[in-house]
Design a protein around this motif. Structure first.
Motif, PDB file in Angstrom:
ATOM      1  N   ILE A 848      42.376  50.865  40.654  1.00 40.93           N
ATOM      2  CA  ILE A 848      43.553  50.057  40.321  1.00 40.93           C
ATOM      3  C   ILE A 848      44.817  50.817  40.699  1.00 40.93           C
ATOM      4  O   ILE A 848      45.752  50.246  41.281  1.00 40.93           O
ATOM      5  N   ARG A 851      44.971  51.016  44.520  1.00 35.90           N
ATOM      6  CA  ARG A 851      44.671  49.770  45.240  1.00 35.90           C
ATOM      7  C   ARG A 851      43.810  50.050  46.468  1.00 35.90           C
ATOM      8  O   ARG A 851      43.991  49.477  47.537  1.00 35.90           O
ATOM      9  N   THR A 906      38.972  47.026  49.432  1.00 35.51           N
ATOM     10  CA  THR A 906      39.415  47.054  48.023  1.00 35.51           C
ATOM     11  C   THR A 906      38.318  46.565  47.099  1.00 35.51           C
ATOM     12  O   THR A 906      38.473  45.600  46.352  1.00 35.51           O
ATOM     13  N   ASP A 907      37.173  47.257  47.138  1.00 30.05           N
ATOM     14  CA  ASP A 907      36.057  46.946  46.256  1.00 30.05           C
ATOM     15  C   ASP A 907      35.582  48.237  45.608  1.00 30.05           C
ATOM     16  O   ASP A 907      35.574  49.307  46.236  1.00 30.05           O
ATOM     17  N   ASP A 917      35.953  43.381  43.296  1.00 27.20           N
ATOM     18  CA  ASP A 917      37.262  43.493  43.925  1.00 27.20           C
ATOM     19  C   ASP A 917      38.240  44.201  42.986  1.00 27.20           C
ATOM     20  O   ASP A 917      38.236  43.962  41.767  1.00 27.20           O
ATOM     21  N   GLU A 919      41.321  43.768  42.556  1.00 29.49           N
ATOM     22  CA  GLU A 919      42.214  42.852  41.841  1.00 29.49           C
ATOM     23  C   GLU A 919      41.524  42.225  40.628  1.00 29.49           C
ATOM     24  O   GLU A 919      42.173  41.933  39.625  1.00 29.49           O
ATOM     25  N   ASP A 920      40.205  42.057  40.715  1.00 31.93           N
ATOM     26  CA  ASP A 920      39.480  41.588  39.529  1.00 31.93           C
ATOM     27  C   ASP A 920      39.496  42.662  38.442  1.00 31.93           C
ATOM     28  O   ASP A 920      39.613  42.348  37.249  1.00 31.93           O
ATOM     29  N   ALA A 922      41.883  44.879  38.101  1.00 31.35           N
ATOM     30  CA  ALA A 922      43.256  44.906  37.600  1.00 31.35           C
ATOM     31  C   ALA A 922      43.533  43.733  36.673  1.00 31.35           C
ATOM     32  O   ALA A 922      44.222  43.888  35.649  1.00 31.35           O
ATOM     33  N   ASP A 923      43.001  42.561  37.016  1.00 30.69           N
ATOM     34  CA  ASP A 923      43.196  41.389  36.157  1.00 30.69           C
ATOM     35  C   ASP A 923      42.574  41.619  34.784  1.00 30.69           C
ATOM     36  O   ASP A 923      43.160  41.269  33.752  1.00 30.69           O
TER      37      ASP A 923
END
Length: 932
Positions: A848, A851, A906-907, A917, A919-920, A922-923
């Motif tokens: 995270i 990134r 980004t995995d 991912d 972003e998942d 981070a979410d």
């Protein structure tokens, strides 16, 4: 009668306070949607014979025409108005009086409040919203319609002390007196006081009795930590505080300049620069008035550093709350909901640090049902000085001088209040124990005192116990004679014992040679700080306090400080399970990782961190949030003077859930976590000092005391292993409360360790941020099947046999020294410690932050769940360039396990899981901010 005026000030744009009330009402289940219409306005009440020109001048001063609308006279519409109770400090009103004087407007009184309009709802719901969300009955009163302010205290003080009859009383009668006065004295202590006055042939005054209660309180005297302890197997142990001091003495670190003496610990890592370190607790006050309790906790610890003649440069905070989704039915009557406590505490911390101009640089936010009614608020401060030496006064003939804020009824009996157990009535009986802060006054105090060290021979913070504590401690072995009529008061009507015991904030007491008084008075006048000369230090060993020239307290400082009978306590030592490997089964590894990232104790605290200014003064090298988007957590933070290449790293260690299973291992782990946090940032483990803060239940329960003894054992063992001395500490005991089930509950055993380390080169600092695709990810340390107290169990539920808490790693001290060398040699691109959630969470946080992705090809244990989620101690992830691996191995002198590679994709790729991912991740990590 002097005319009165009211000005209602409303925001043109939606008021965020209205949105907060709407949100809280929905979260507490008082309303089911956002249909609740809320309007909030500020109300200013003035007293004075004012013409229209004066009103216009005040309107122009108070109302910003771009953002606000102001209207004189009675308000329109239906609403509830809230203002302070009589005697509670109204800082805004005091500022208004000062401003009016500068404007030449002749107002004779001022008060402030707020008006809340709740739209078209029934009166019962409106009342519940006001009581649960809007107003705090400990410090405020409210009225549907309009409220009449209190401009002046109406009470008149007698100026004399009352006599309290204790001679000849039975123990039951003495205990009744103790309860009625909130003395928090043990039966044997009451007997000693009774015998002392029987020998003198007179009864004590209320001033004397209250002074003894304050001085002998758990909060001030630390009588449990000083007690003689025998364990249940018959072993006589040193006192807990002696164990900590013996540990520091055995380490004999050359950088320790002063430990466990005065208001703060002092270390010196380089040259003539010294660093003052202190961390305090403000738990009980924050439970009954969250904003004021946390606000003055920050102010108090800043004054502790100021009280050791150092300039404050940064503050820290560790906050423990009940879960924000706690049902209202689980909150006992008379107690505040955890949401309200959390929001108030965070507001209080932010208000003080931001206004006084100090960065809030490090901390933590923890949630557990055990903190529902009894939050824990740990506030720390760091200060610096050049060429410091311990003040060696006071001397006979020195003047007793108090500087800063005026004295009011706020904070009376705060020391004894903090020594009691919380119950459903605490908020009703402890109103006077709540202190009200004014950071602007404290900033002026700092301006007066920093650079004025040559003017005084002794200095101390006027904190718990007020003048009683400050003057009483300074007078120990010397004696003092003071006149209460010289104490500046916020309002009339205070009795002598109230003046003497008040914990009104922003005050310092100093001993000043008479020849220096004129220069000090000029300095105070320049900065606008009030000075009062109360009397002198006498040299006769007696503390004499007068009111109108008549003694209301007269006792030897020997009895005051040495007359308390020591406690003799029995500790039933815990018998934790150790060395027992009990694994876990996880059906959904991906969902578990995302669930951990969303867990209250792991998820992003950015919403809280952004409330604080952590960059003011320009010295924050590593911030609390790091990464490409500044949304990932740092390990340690680093601050440095803008003109200095070197700095200091600050790390925090705390894990109460381990303490429920094994307090000794918990304490060892807290030291280890604090140490690896500073090392991960670039701190030198061989030049690290520790602060200890224990928040515990009732130590008179043998099992609770046993857990405390075990925790001190663990803390000392860890400090010895790392050769990191304790230099200051604070214990907060009796953190218990009566819950909604009418049963007594204790907070989880909570030890906060703060580590402060020298950073020899701030340019060499590293952060937990993946930097370069192709670099290798190295795991340092050993992983074992140790899950007791883990966040995996907090998420999925604890089995009947949880197994063992993570055990100490004997190789960790060498590992940390070698890692520090590798960082200084430029071999480390990034570094992150493993703590809550284990390896999987640490990897996710690294991804995270950068990134970037990570492909993990080797795991540290044969068991997949152990590899991903165990929380074994002393482990770190390190990013190393492929070409530097051999040199890194040579520096580390231990097995270096390369577990994966930083990738451009980004995995996060983990064995046994589909790629996730970033972003998942981070979410999931930031989801809490939306839910809470």
């Amino acid at each position: 009668m002097v005319p009165r005026h009211r000005l209602t000030i409303r925001s043109i744009d939606p008021d965020p306070r209205a949105t907060a009330i709407q949100t809280a009402a929905r979260q507490l289940g008082l309303v089911t949607d956002d249909a609740l219409e809320v309007k909030v306005a500020d109300v200013v009440f003035l007293e004075g014979d004012l013409d229209q020109d004066a009103l216009n001048k005040l309107h122009g001063f108070l109302v910003d025409p771009l953002l606000q609308q102001g209207r004189w006279g009675e308000p329109n519409g239906h609403g509830t108005e809230v203002t302070f109770l009589p005697g509670v400090t109204d800082s805004a009103a005091a500022s208004l009086l000062h401003a009016a004087e500068q404007l030449g407007v002749p107002i004779t009184g001022a008060a402030t409040g707020r008006r809340v309009e709740l739209g078209d709802i029934d009166d019962d719901l409106a009342d519940r919203i006001v009581r649960r969300i809007v107003a705090n009955p400990v410090i405020e009163r409210w009225q549907v319609g309009t409220v009449e302010p209190t401009f002046h205290a109406e009470s008149v003080a007698s100026g004399v002390a009352d006599t309290v009859e204790i001679i000849g009383k039975t123990m039951d009668e003495l205990l009744t007196i103790g309860v009625e006065r909130g003395l928090a004295l043990d039966p044997q202590e009451l007997r000693v006081v009774q015998a002392h006055y029987a020998e003198l042939g007179r009864e004590p005054t209320d001033v004397e009795l209250e002074t003894l209660a304050q001085t002998w309180s758990e909060h001030c005297a630390h009588k449990t930590f000083r007690a003689a302890i025998t364990t249940d197997d018959g072993e006589d142990r040193p006192s807990l505080i002696q164990m900590l001091r013996n540990c520091t003495d055995s380490i004999d670190a050359p950088f320790v300049k002063s430990a466990f003496v005065g208001n703060a610990g002092i270390v010196g890592f380089r040259g003539e620069t010294t660093i003052a370190l202190k961390a305090e607790t403000h738990n009980h006050p924050s439970a009954v008035e969250p904003f004021g309790g946390a606000n003055t906790g920050v102010g108090g610890v800043i004054r502790d550093v100021l009280g050791i003649a150092h300039k404050p440069i940064a503050v820290t905070d560790i906050l423990c709350f009940g879960p924000p989704d706690t049902p209202l039915s689980s909150v006992p009557d008379g107690a505040l909901h955890p949401l309200r406590i959390r929001d108030g505490v965070i507001d209080g911390v932010a208000d003080y640090g931001n206004k006084i101009g100090l960065p809030t640089v490090a901390g933590a936010v923890l949630y557990d049902p055990g903190f529902t009614t009894n939050p824990l608020v740990f506030a720390g401060c760091i200060g610096v000085a050049e060429g410091w030496s311990m003040p060696d006064g006071p001397f006979p003939g020195d003047r007793v001088v108090v500087l800063g804020g005026r004295t009011g009824r706020d904070g009376i009996r705060g020391a004894t209040f903090s020594s009691l157990t919380m119950d459903a009535s605490t908020g009703e009986v402890a109103g006077a124990s709540v202190q009200i802060g004014d950071p602007i006054v404290e900033k002026l105090l700092i301006d007066v005192l920093v650079g004025a060290e040559h003017l005084f021979s002794a200095i101390t913070d006027c904190g718990a116990g007020g003048l009683s504590s400050a003057v009483g401690e300074m007078a120990e072995g010397v004696g003092a004679d003071v006149e209460l009529d010289e104490v500046p008061l916020k309002y009339a009507g205070l009795e002598p014992w109230e003046i003497w015991l008040s914990e009104a904030q922003e005050r310092m007491v100093i001993a000043v040679p008479p020849a220096n008084m004129a220069e000090l008075e000029d300095r105070c006048s320049y900065y606008g700080v009030e000075l009062a000369d109360l009397g002198e230090f006498t040299g006769d060993g007696r503390l004499v306090v007068r009111s109108g020239g008549v003694p209301v307290l007269d006792m030897t400082t020997e009895f005051l400080h040495d007359g308390r009978p020591p406690r003799a306590l029995t500790a039933k030592m815990p018998q934790p399970k150790r060395g027992e490997e009990v694994g876990r089964e996880v059906d959904d590894l991906r969902g578990t990782l995302l669930g951990l990232l969303s867990h209250l104790n792991i998820a992003s605290k950015a919403e809280t961190i952004h409330r604080y200014d952590h960059e003011i003064l320009g010295g924050t090298v590593i911030r609390p949030l790091v990464g490409r988007l500044s949304d990932a957590p740092a390990d340690g933070v680093v601050i440095a003077e803008p003109t200095d290449d070197a700095g200091i790293a600050i790390g925090i260690g705390v894990n109460p859930w381990w303490g429920l299973h094994d307090p000794e291992a918990m304490a060892y782990g807290a030291v280890d976590e604090a140490m690896r946090n500073v090392v991960a940032a670039g701190g030198d483990p061989d030049n690290t000092a520790l602060l200890d803060n224990f928040s515990w239940g009732d130590p008179r329960r043998e099992s609770t005391l046993g857990e405390l003894v075990a925790a001190v054992d663990g803390a000392c063992a860890a400090a010895m292993a790392y050769r990191a001395p304790f230099v200051s500490g604070k214990d907060s005991l009796n953190n218990e409360y009566t819950g909604a089930d009418s049963k007594r509950h204790a907070v989880p055993p909570t030890l906060v360790i703060t580590a402060v380390a020298n950073v020899p080169d701030a340019d060499r600092c590293v952060t937990p941020v993946l930097r370069q695709p192709g670099n290798k990810i190295v795991l340092l340390g050993s992983t074992a099947t140790e899950f007791a107290g883990s966040h995996l169990d907090l998420l999925l539920g604890e089995p009947d046999d949880p197994g063992s808490v993570p055990s100490p790693d004997p190789d960790a001290p060498t590992r940390y020294r070698n890692l520090h060398r590798a960082i200084n040699e430029g071999l480390v691109w990034s570094c992150h410690d493993l703590s809550e959630g284990g390896l999987a969470v640490a990897l996710a946080e690294l991804c995270i932050a950068g990134r970037l992705g990570a492909e993990i090809t080797e795991l540290p244990h044969d068991d997949l769940v152990t590899s991903l989620f165990a929380e074994s101690q002393s482990r770190l992830l390190v990013e190393v360039a492929p070409g530097d691996l051999d040199e890194f191995r040579g520096v580390m002198h231990e097995p270096v396990r390369v577990i994966g590679t930083v990738t451009e994709l980004t995995d996060l790729v983990l064995p046994g899981l589909d790629p996730i991912d970033v972003e998942d991740l981070a979410d999931a990590f930031t989801r809490l901010e939306d839910l809470a």
